[in-house]
Design a protein around this motif. Sequence first.
Motif, mmCIF file in Angstrom:
data_model
loop_
_atom_site.group_PDB
_atom_site.id
_atom_site.type_symbol
_atom_site.label_atom_id
_atom_site.label_comp_id
_atom_site.label_asym_id
_atom_site.label_seq_id
_atom_site.Cartn_x
_atom_site.Cartn_y
_atom_site.Cartn_z
ATOM 1 N N VAL A 1 0.767 -1.236 -0.290
ATOM 2 C CA VAL A 1 0.212 0.504 -0.285
ATOM 3 C C VAL A 1 1.129 0.908 -0.282
ATOM 4 O O VAL A 1 0.495 2.304 -0.693
ATOM 5 C CB VAL A 1 -1.278 -0.125 1.290
ATOM 6 C CG1 VAL A 1 -1.976 1.372 1.543
ATOM 7 C CG2 VAL A 1 -1.923 -1.768 1.339
ATOM 8 N N GLU A 2 1.652 1.076 0.446
ATOM 9 C CA GLU A 2 2.571 2.398 0.459
ATOM 10 C C GLU A 2 3.671 2.642 -0.807
ATOM 11 O O GLU A 2 4.085 3.185 -1.101
ATOM 12 C CB GLU A 2 3.672 1.807 2.193
ATOM 13 C CG GLU A 2 4.810 3.320 2.327
ATOM 14 C CD GLU A 2 4.231 3.776 2.788
ATOM 15 O OE1 GLU A 2 4.697 5.543 2.639
ATOM 16 O OE2 GLU A 2 3.607 3.917 4.010
ATOM 17 N N PHE A 3 3.754 2.162 -1.170
ATOM 18 C CA PHE A 3 4.474 1.744 -3.134
ATOM 19 C C PHE A 3 3.075 2.174 -3.997
ATOM 20 O O PHE A 3 3.521 3.087 -4.461
ATOM 21 C CB PHE A 3 4.901 0.127 -3.113
ATOM 22 C CG PHE A 3 5.253 0.219 -4.496
ATOM 23 C CD1 PHE A 3 6.377 1.340 -5.420
ATOM 24 C CD2 PHE A 3 4.964 0.006 -5.718
ATOM 25 C CE1 PHE A 3 6.998 1.049 -6.361
ATOM 26 C CE2 PHE A 3 5.623 0.579 -6.972
ATOM 27 C CZ PHE A 3 6.492 0.524 -6.940
ATOM 28 N N TYR B 1 12.713 2.628 -9.140
ATOM 29 C CA TYR B 1 13.165 4.295 -8.172
ATOM 30 C C TYR B 1 14.114 4.270 -9.738
ATOM 31 O O TYR B 1 14.679 5.270 -10.280
ATOM 32 C CB TYR B 1 13.672 4.107 -7.467
ATOM 33 C CG TYR B 1 12.383 4.904 -6.476
ATOM 34 C CD1 TYR B 1 11.987 5.994 -6.684
ATOM 35 C CD2 TYR B 1 12.393 3.822 -5.257
ATOM 36 C CE1 TYR B 1 10.860 6.118 -5.268
ATOM 37 C CE2 TYR B 1 10.973 3.938 -4.315
ATOM 38 C CZ TYR B 1 10.805 5.753 -4.321
ATOM 39 O OH TYR B 1 9.800 5.892 -3.940
ATOM 40 N N LEU B 2 14.892 3.438 -10.029
ATOM 41 C CA LEU B 2 16.409 3.413 -11.210
ATOM 42 C C LEU B 2 15.807 3.652 -12.788
ATOM 43 O O LEU B 2 16.222 4.824 -13.198
ATOM 44 C CB LEU B 2 16.899 2.369 -10.893
ATOM 45 C CG LEU B 2 18.014 1.343 -9.754
ATOM 46 C CD1 LEU B 2 18.490 0.651 -10.173
ATOM 47 C CD2 LEU B 2 19.073 2.804 -10.331
ATOM 48 N N TYR B 3 14.482 3.211 -12.493
ATOM 49 C CA TYR B 3 13.670 3.794 -13.943
ATOM 50 C C TYR B 3 13.256 5.122 -14.031
ATOM 51 O O TYR B 3 13.326 5.748 -15.369
ATOM 52 C CB TYR B 3 12.638 2.644 -14.144
ATOM 53 C CG TYR B 3 11.546 2.862 -16.128
ATOM 54 C CD1 TYR B 3 12.092 3.323 -16.610
ATOM 55 C CD2 TYR B 3 10.043 4.049 -15.364
ATOM 56 C CE1 TYR B 3 11.532 2.803 -17.941
ATOM 57 C CE2 TYR B 3 10.020 4.285 -17.033
ATOM 58 C CZ TYR B 3 10.371 4.251 -17.822
ATOM 59 O OH TYR B 3 9.580 4.804 -18.803
ATOM 60 N N VAL B 4 13.418 5.765 -12.871
ATOM 61 C CA VAL B 4 12.533 7.358 -12.759
ATOM 62 C C VAL B 4 13.718 8.236 -12.969
ATOM 63 O O VAL B 4 13.715 9.000 -13.561
ATOM 64 C CB VAL B 4 11.937 7.133 -11.766
ATOM 65 C CG1 VAL B 4 11.748 8.836 -11.225
ATOM 66 C CG2 VAL B 4 10.291 6.842 -11.647
ATOM 67 N N LEU B 5 14.592 7.337 -12.103
ATOM 68 C CA LEU B 5 16.030 8.064 -12.280
ATOM 69 C C LEU B 5 17.076 8.619 -13.797
ATOM 70 O O LEU B 5 16.700 10.083 -14.305
ATOM 71 C CB LEU B 5 17.616 7.469 -11.459
ATOM 72 C CG LEU B 5 17.979 8.402 -11.172
ATOM 73 C CD1 LEU B 5 18.368 9.463 -11.015
ATOM 74 C CD2 LEU B 5 19.519 7.142 -10.691
ATOM 75 N N PHE B 6 17.242 6.961 -14.369
ATOM 76 C CA PHE B 6 17.126 7.186 -15.781
ATOM 77 C C PHE B 6 16.692 7.850 -16.626
ATOM 78 O O PHE B 6 16.743 8.323 -17.710
ATOM 79 C CB PHE B 6 17.785 5.783 -16.055
ATOM 80 C CG PHE B 6 18.985 5.083 -15.476
ATOM 81 C CD1 PHE B 6 19.666 5.642 -15.015
ATOM 82 C CD2 PHE B 6 18.681 3.552 -14.740
ATOM 83 C CE1 PHE B 6 20.854 5.348 -14.529
ATOM 84 C CE2 PHE B 6 19.472 2.676 -14.500
ATOM 85 C CZ PHE B 6 20.786 3.986 -13.944
ATOM 86 N N SER B 7 14.672 7.690 -15.977
ATOM 87 C CA SER B 7 14.375 9.178 -17.474
ATOM 88 C C SER B 7 14.333 10.097 -17.427
ATOM 89 O O SER B 7 13.861 10.869 -18.369
ATOM 90 C CB SER B 7 12.899 8.199 -17.370
ATOM 91 O OG SER B 7 12.014 8.367 -16.114
ATOM 92 N N ILE C 1 3.089 6.434 -5.831
ATOM 93 C CA ILE C 1 2.785 6.419 -7.256
ATOM 94 C C ILE C 1 1.200 7.054 -7.960
ATOM 95 O O ILE C 1 1.411 7.525 -8.384
ATOM 96 C CB ILE C 1 2.767 4.858 -7.925
ATOM 97 C CG1 ILE C 1 4.026 4.159 -7.963
ATOM 98 C CG2 ILE C 1 2.016 5.219 -9.030
ATOM 99 C CD1 ILE C 1 4.144 3.184 -8.389
ATOM 100 N N SER C 2 0.257 6.818 -7.018
ATOM 101 C CA SER C 2 -0.772 7.493 -6.963
ATOM 102 C C SER C 2 -0.972 8.849 -5.759
ATOM 103 O O SER C 2 -0.992 8.502 -4.538
ATOM 104 C CB SER C 2 -1.895 5.902 -6.733
ATOM 105 O OG SER C 2 -2.909 6.747 -6.415
ATOM 106 N N PRO C 3 -1.326 9.451 -6.807
ATOM 107 C CA PRO C 3 -2.328 10.835 -5.297
ATOM 108 C C PRO C 3 -3.421 10.162 -4.677
ATOM 109 O O PRO C 3 -4.134 11.460 -3.723
ATOM 110 C CB PRO C 3 -3.063 11.956 -6.994
ATOM 111 C CG PRO C 3 -2.879 11.697 -8.171
ATOM 112 C CD PRO C 3 -2.527 9.700 -8.230
#
Length: 100
Positions: free
Chosen positions: A25-27, A89-95, A31-33
Amino acid sequence: MNSSSSVSSRVLILLGYGILALYLVEFIGEISPLIEGVYVSLGIQWRYPIFFALIAFIFAYLIDKRAKKPVVLGIAGIFGLLLFFIIVYLYVLFSMMVGG
């Protein structure tokens, strides 16, 4: 004595799985607002519940050796969620680095 150790082992396993469910749920809250994470709301850092769940699974196995399959699945769930967190998080960082 055997039934009390089996019950306490099951309680620890359920506690570990409950913590993993709250971590999921934390994850989703990251992602979700629309949903806020439980640990964020309470001001708990994410690494403490995961460590507590890991300790619960280890103690459940030490108390009752017959609970090997649920314990292994729980520990695999912990590492799977952590790996999933790292990949996202790595995907977000690289993007962000590439896409600007």
